[in-house]
Design a protein around this motif. Structure first.
Motif: not given
Length: 848
Positions: A476-477, A503-508, A516-527
């Motif tokens: 695809l790339e 990590p496997e989809h860096a080319k995508i 994209f925000q590579r967040r470590l938590t799900l606190l901002d899912d509601g945004l």
């Protein structure tokens, strides 16, 4: 317009104005001075002098008392001599205590400076200025002549350093002269290099600024502390302030700083008379024997209520530059028809439409020409050209969706109805054997080059990219980067958050124009979502992008998007990638992970291909206003991202631009993907493209000056080259690039340039503003360049109004150590000699 900030210093940094060349202080004649060093140790030297005076008086009284007591035993002359010797010794001691110093000081003069602000906005291209009995000059040309040929600068330099600053949408220093008579200026005059180079000055004053920020320019000059004291500001402008700081607020600040503003009005106070083809809009791709609509946007000034005839022409566009030459010679092609349009008011846009049915495959050059009245002042903007590609192959689209969303279903049905589109679908969550109204239902993503490279465009609605293996992601790339594949990617609330962490989809992720925000938590899912609809907030680039238009004219497009209530969510990305273009943002102030609101529309080039991003799949809501809005928008987007595929049959490569239409002052980026005869990437440090700008009727022979644009190799992608140029005049630009291994093949691209309404909505001189600026700052207003430079009836020339504010200070030199040593030895000799002689005389006189 915004109010004046409380402090002007930050504005200078925001304006990105280079600091004025520091006014190098002028060193005057050396001044030799003698001082008492002991005085410098006291804040109030009067106390020291009082102490010295008291001590000297007491010593004198002591000497007088002593020798009066001994006067009965000595001759009178002896008493006087002895008293004199004692007083001499005391005087020498006092002088030694005061520490006399010798210094060679320098008188330093810091010249005052005058800032000459020159309007370089697009309205300065209007040809209504008069100078030296020559009429019809462009305002910018008249200013250039005044700066070069008239005594304005020379007269200012009699008392000041002079800096010339151009302003429009930004501010930049373009020339600097030293005061006449200053040693540095004299040395430069002797070398002949004290004048700004002519071509550089002319280039810097080109009227290409899309805005006029007069207030910002004035504020930046007041805030600039580099160089000597600012004695005054000259503002050469038509007064067309349309954005930025309020100029009159700056005038009050200038009055407080004792910096008068002398304003020189440019242009006429009467409206100009002009009718023009603002833009010729044609689809980039059409099909044989299929109806296509071409549209000419007509604007006028001074002809309100008049009706004009617009004629349309067409001819085959050749691969040689001779097509341009033929056009300049008057060969515009076959006449297609004419349309009558009425312009109701000045500045209003009228639309002339004509349907065509091209029959031959290839590039077609279209022209629109308005029949202008005899008193039209600008004949060169009466005609515009555009180019369309007549293609036979259908557009092949692959729809990818995790689920059958509304956007997916409406677009699938739309493409199925389009006789010039073939649509395949991959519905990721559908069970085997499900029925879909498509040419082909794919069970999985293509896994071979032959299978994937047949498509022109992929539209992906909240796709689950984790279903692609590493080989498919790599394929695809390469399809995007090497084969100019186009993608429309739509973020969603279900699968996007999953694969952006993988990590496997860096080319995508690299394909997307957003970070994209590579967040470590799900606190901002509601945004992601909101309970109410928020409008899509377009940037300037978004309003200019015709592939996002819902109407035929800019005004109609803005009105229709304004009707749209908006969307309920947008994926919260970190921001746009470097080089990506943001067209719109989600306007909910509570959404987003940063200070900026979430990106809703954005795109970028990825190699030879283009990827367009949407923050959510909610454009189906446009159908609530009109089903045609949705269909029009997606049709334009598919054609936009797949424009590189129009040249997929060319063996030597592709020539691409970010868009087909630009405003004057924009930077046009050119990209080329080149191959050798063996289909391998062409490797070279750079290639040269040939740029033919719009022709002007007043050019010699009517032929525009052809220039070269250097395209530099992209180090990360062999065979890819990138360059850019500034769009400086309205009309059609032709870009040509000779194929490296195929001299007979020429890659050609056309773009059109137009002027924004902001600068040409009203081109009359704003005399009220210019007069008020001068009056409120303590300056003076001149209604023309002629009156400012060479006033009649003995009036004061503008250059003589501003008095010098040069500052003179003394630069203290180092004490002369040799002088101090010599003096101290002399004082010691005097003191010792006086005391020794007194002792000898007293011994001879047998005194105690």
């Amino acid at each position: 317009m915004t109010p004046l900030p409380l402090t002007l210093e930050p504005l200078l940094a925001q304006a990105s104005v280079p600091a004025a060349a520091p006014g190098s202080p002028r060193i005057g004649t050396p001044l030799v001075s003698y001082r008492f060093g002991r005085l410098e140790q006291f804040d109030d030297p009067r106390l020291l002098w009082a102490g010295v005076a008291v001590a000297a008086l007491l010593l004198a009284l002591f000497v007088a008392w002593q020798y009066r007591r001994e006067s009965s035993a000595l001759p009178r002359w002896t008493s006087v001599v002895l008293a004199g010797l004692r007083l001499t010794a005391f005087a020498g001691a006092i002088v030694f205590f005061l520490s006399p110093l010798k210094r060679t000081d320098q008188q330093v003069v810091t010249e005052s400076r005058v800032a000459v602000l020159v309007d370089a906005s697009q309205s300065m291209a209007v040809e209504d200025e008069t100078l030296d009995d020559e009429t019809g000059l462009a305002r910018s040309d008249a200013v250039l002549r005044a700066l070069r040929d008239k005594p304005l600068i020379d007269r200012l330099r009699q008392q000041h350093d002079v800096t010339v600053v151009a302003f429009g949408s930004d501010i930049k220093r373009i020339a600097h002269w030293k005061r006449r008579g200053a040693p540095q200026a004299d040395r430069e005059s002797a070398r002949g290099d004290d004048e700004a180079p002519g071509p550089d000055l002319a280039e810097a004053l080109r009227p290409i600024g899309p805005e006029t920020r007069l207030g910002d320019a004035l504020a930046a000059m007041l805030a600039d502390r580099a160089g000597g004291p600012l004695a005054g500001i000259f503002a050469l402008s038509d007064g067309g302030q349309n954005l930025g700081v309020e100029p009159l607020a700056v005038a009050d600040e200038a009055l407080a700083a004792k910096v008068p503003i002398v304003t020189v009005g440019l242009g006429s106070t009467a409206p100009r008379r002009n009718v023009r083809i603002q833009e010729l809009i044609a689809p980039a791709r059409v099909y044989p024997d299929d109806k296509a609509v071409i549209r000419a946007l007509v604007q006028s000034e001074g002809y309100a209520g008049r009706t004009f005839t617009v004629e349309f022409f067409a001819r085959e566009a050749t691969s040689e530059s001779g097509a341009t030459d033929a056009a300049q010679a008057g060969g515009v092609g076959d006449r297609l028809g004419q349309v009558e349009v009425a312009v109701a008011a000045d500045g209003q846009t009228a639309l002339a439409e004509l349907s065509i049915e091209p029959a031959k495959i290839g590039r077609l050059e279209l022209r629109a020409r308005v029949a202008a009245p005899a008193d039209d002042q600008y004949a060169e903007d009466n005609e515009r050209a555009a180019e369309v590609e007549v293609v036979e192959d259908n557009t092949r689209v692959l729809l990818v969706a995790s689920g059958a969303t509304r956007d997916y279903r409406f677009l699938r049905d739309q493409l199925r109805r389009d006789p010039h589109a073939d649509v395949d679908v991959w519905l990721q969550l559908s069970p085997p054997g499900i029925s879909q109204d498509a040419d082909r239902i794919r069970p999985s993503f293509p896994s071979s080059k032959e299978d994937l490279y047949q498509y022109d465009c992929i539209v992906a609605f909240d796709p689950n990219w984790t279903q692609l293996d590493a080989a498919q992601a790599d394929l695809l790339e390469k399809w995007v980067a090497e084969d100019a594949g186009g993608m429309i990617v739509v973020a969603g609330p279900v699968h996007t958050s999953a694969w952006v962490q993988s990590p496997e989809h860096a080319k995508i992720r690299a394909l997307y124009p957003v970070e994209f925000q590579r967040r470590l938590t799900l606190l901002d899912d509601g945004l992601y979502g909101s309970k109410t609809a928020w409008p899509i907030e377009f940037t300037r680039e978004g309003l200019e992008a015709d592939f996002l238009w819902l109407g035929d004219t800019p005004e109609e497009n803005r009105a229709r998007w304004k009707e749209f209530p908006g969307v309920f969510g947008a994926y919260a990305v970190k921001g746009a990638k470097p080089g990506a273009q943001v067209y719109a943002r989600y306007s909910d102030p509570e959404a987003g992970l940063s200070a900026e609101r979430p990106v809703y529309f954005a795109d970028h080039f990825y190699g030879a291909g283009r990827v367009f991003y949407m923050g959510s799949g909610e454009l189906w809501r446009l159908r609530n206003l009109d089903p045609g809005y949705f269909e029009r928008l997606y049709t334009q987007l598919v054609r936009h991202v797949s424009q590189g595929r129009l040249l997929r049959g060319a063996s030597t490569g592709r020539l691409l631009v970010e868009r087909d239409r630009y405003f004057i002052g924009d930077t046009a980026v050119i990209r080329a993907q080149l191959n050798t005869a063996s289909r391998e990437p062409y490797v070279a440090p750079h290639v040269m493209a040939r740029l033919t700008p719009p022709s002007r009727g007043d050019d010699e022979g009517g032929r525009p000056a052809v220039t070269n644009v250097k395209l530099t190799a992209d180090a990360t992608r062999p065979g890819n080259f990138v360059g850019q140029f500034i769009v400086a005049s309205q009309g059609t630009y032709r870009i040509e690039l000779q194929a490296p291994d195929a001299p007979e093949e020429l890659l050609v691209k056309r773009i059109s340039a137009t002027v924004p309404d902001l600068e040409f909505a009203d081109t009359r001189r704003n005399e009220t503003l210019l007069k008020a600026l001068a009056a409120r700052s303590g300056g003076r207003y001149y209604p023309s360049l002629r009156e400012a430079v060479e006033p009649a009836d003995g009036a004061t020339p503008a250059a003589e109004l501003i008095t010098s504010r040069a500052e003179t200070r003394i630069l203290r030199g180092k004490p002369d150590d040799r002088f101090s040593e010599t003096l101290n030895r002399s004082l010691l000799g005097v003191i010792c000699g006086a005391l020794g002689l007194e002792w000898l005389l007293r011994r001879l006189m047998k005194l105690a």
